[in-house]
Write an enzyme that holds these catalytic residues in place. Sequence first.
Site, PDB file in Angstrom:
ATOM      1  N   ASP A 260       0.764  -1.078  -0.094  1.00 21.70           N
ATOM      2  CA  ASP A 260      -0.092   0.148  -0.069  1.00 21.70           C
ATOM      3  C   ASP A 260       0.904   1.282  -0.084  1.00 21.70           C
ATOM      4  O   ASP A 260       1.582   1.285   0.729  1.00 21.70           O
ATOM      5  CB  ASP A 260      -0.911   0.092   1.424  1.00 21.70           C
ATOM      6  CG  ASP A 260      -1.853   1.105   1.297  1.00 21.70           C
ATOM      7  OD1 ASP A 260      -2.566   1.420   0.383  1.00 21.70           O
ATOM      8  OD2 ASP A 260      -1.772   2.080   2.114  1.00 21.70           O
TER       9      ASP A 260
ATOM     10  N   GLU B 179      -1.950  -1.153  -6.028  1.00 14.06           N
ATOM     11  CA  GLU B 179      -3.428  -0.771  -6.515  1.00 14.06           C
ATOM     12  C   GLU B 179      -2.883  -0.020  -7.600  1.00 14.06           C
ATOM     13  O   GLU B 179      -1.779   0.665  -7.824  1.00 14.06           O
ATOM     14  CB  GLU B 179      -3.664   0.378  -5.381  1.00 14.06           C
ATOM     15  CG  GLU B 179      -4.218  -0.213  -4.267  1.00 14.06           C
ATOM     16  CD  GLU B 179      -4.893   0.723  -3.145  1.00 14.06           C
ATOM     17  OE1 GLU B 179      -5.616   0.462  -2.561  1.00 14.06           O
ATOM     18  OE2 GLU B 179      -4.173   1.617  -3.195  1.00 14.06           O
TER      19      GLU B 179
ATOM     20  N   CYS C 201     -12.259  -9.910   8.888  1.00 15.29           N
ATOM     21  CA  CYS C 201     -13.502 -10.686   8.618  1.00 15.29           C
ATOM     22  C   CYS C 201     -14.063 -10.260   7.074  1.00 15.29           C
ATOM     23  O   CYS C 201     -14.898 -10.823   6.934  1.00 15.29           O
ATOM     24  CB  CYS C 201     -14.574 -10.231   9.721  1.00 15.29           C
ATOM     25  SG  CYS C 201     -15.284  -8.408   9.553  1.00 15.29           S
TER      26      CYS C 201
ATOM     27  N   CYS D  88     -15.602  -6.570  14.546  1.00 12.84           N
ATOM     28  CA  CYS D  88     -14.950  -8.003  14.717  1.00 12.84           C
ATOM     29  C   CYS D  88     -13.991  -7.931  15.762  1.00 12.84           C
ATOM     30  O   CYS D  88     -13.501  -8.960  16.099  1.00 12.84           O
ATOM     31  CB  CYS D  88     -14.789  -8.712  13.537  1.00 12.84           C
ATOM     32  SG  CYS D  88     -13.072  -8.124  12.764  1.00 12.84           S
TER      33      CYS D  88
ATOM     34  N   ASP E 236      -3.265   1.570   7.187  1.00 11.70           N
ATOM     35  CA  ASP E 236      -2.364   1.203   5.969  1.00 11.70           C
ATOM     36  C   ASP E 236      -1.959  -0.274   5.866  1.00 11.70           C
ATOM     37  O   ASP E 236      -1.787  -0.927   5.022  1.00 11.70           O
ATOM     38  CB  ASP E 236      -1.066   2.265   5.901  1.00 11.70           C
ATOM     39  CG  ASP E 236      -1.572   3.348   5.573  1.00 11.70           C
ATOM     40  OD1 ASP E 236      -2.539   3.720   5.044  1.00 11.70           O
ATOM     41  OD2 ASP E 236      -0.895   4.455   6.166  1.00 11.70           O
TER      42      ASP E 236
HETATM   43 ZN   LIG Z   1     -13.582  -6.893  10.719  1.00  9.45          ZN
END
Ligand SMILES: [Zn+2]
Length: 362
Positions: A175, A264, A321, A338, A345
């Site tokens: 990233d 990206e 998650c 979660c 980052d």
């Molecule tokens: Zn999560």
Amino acid sequence: MQLTIVLELLQPTKRKEAVMFSNVREVVKNRQAIASELKKGNTKLSSAHFKQSRLPSAVKNQNIREVKALYRLFKQSESKKENMTFKDNQPICFNNQNFALDGHMISFPLYDDKVRRFVFPVKQTERLTLLNDYMKQGAKLGKASLFYRQGKWYFAVTIQTKVNQSTNKQVMGIDIGLRQLAVASVFNEQNEEINRVFHNGKQVGFIRKKYRSVRRKLGKAKQPKLIKRLGDKEQRWMTNKNHQISRQLINLAVQEQVGVIVMEKLENIRQTARSLRRVDRSLHSWAFYELQSFIEYKAKLAGIKVVYIDPKHTSQRCSSCGVVKKQQRKRNIYHCSCGNHIHADLNASRNIAQIYNEQQSA
Ligand SMILES: [Zn+2]
């Protein structure tokens, strides 16, 4: 794999430079003359047809090859123009028999009062080191060209390398951003993170501020030349930084047996920089683009594949998650219900690697 490495010549002496410019002018004339012969239908050309041209015959022969290829394209384009025309900044091309590379010295023939061999020192950059490393590994020299751009002379060398494409299964997601210039995480085949690294942007931010305040003072004192010179200096500093970061990332990738690096597509980086002032934004997107291209170029040399993914959701998705929610980010931390609280980052770099892995197994 074929690669072109562009070397920068150290500033030549006035005398040598005059010879170089005169050879460039001769190349323009010679290419134009070759194009006229081709138009007349004379395809069996050799350097002997262009005795009046004050160039080494090796250069004339290379011109014939180049112009023939260009002429074919010109014919295919069905242009309404009479014939091809050549701009005055034509490169001087050599085949691999006609130039030599020895450490940081290159030599090739030019026409002075007769044909002579000239030797030029090249700037000792990372590119030169790479080129020499490849030569030691048995890469073969291809053609080369000497050209002039914005006050500087360059020598572009093409080489044929024997890079073996890595078959390693580890994936590195990178990233690229502002606070953290680059965050990388390495995933194994079981989709577990095995390593990560942060390159923060504090030093860059500090240097930028320093330059900006000096520029402001110079602006008040109406010193545009100094401002320009300072800008160039800042850019060189950043380029050097990008070289360091990309080198360290590739070293890590090699150490962790990474086969694919995922980044990206650039659009997202511009969005990340949206909060910045316009001047800074253009500087940043330039620096981001440069960092990406250095990573790509060095990865390829190491036999590592480079893949770009759609930046959609990489910063909004929870890398733990998988849920996608906007506004999960508070300052630099990504929060998810979660229980995942991690550096934003790092979350993005994990997502980049994971999204790639998911696309592969889908
Ligand atoms: Zn999560």
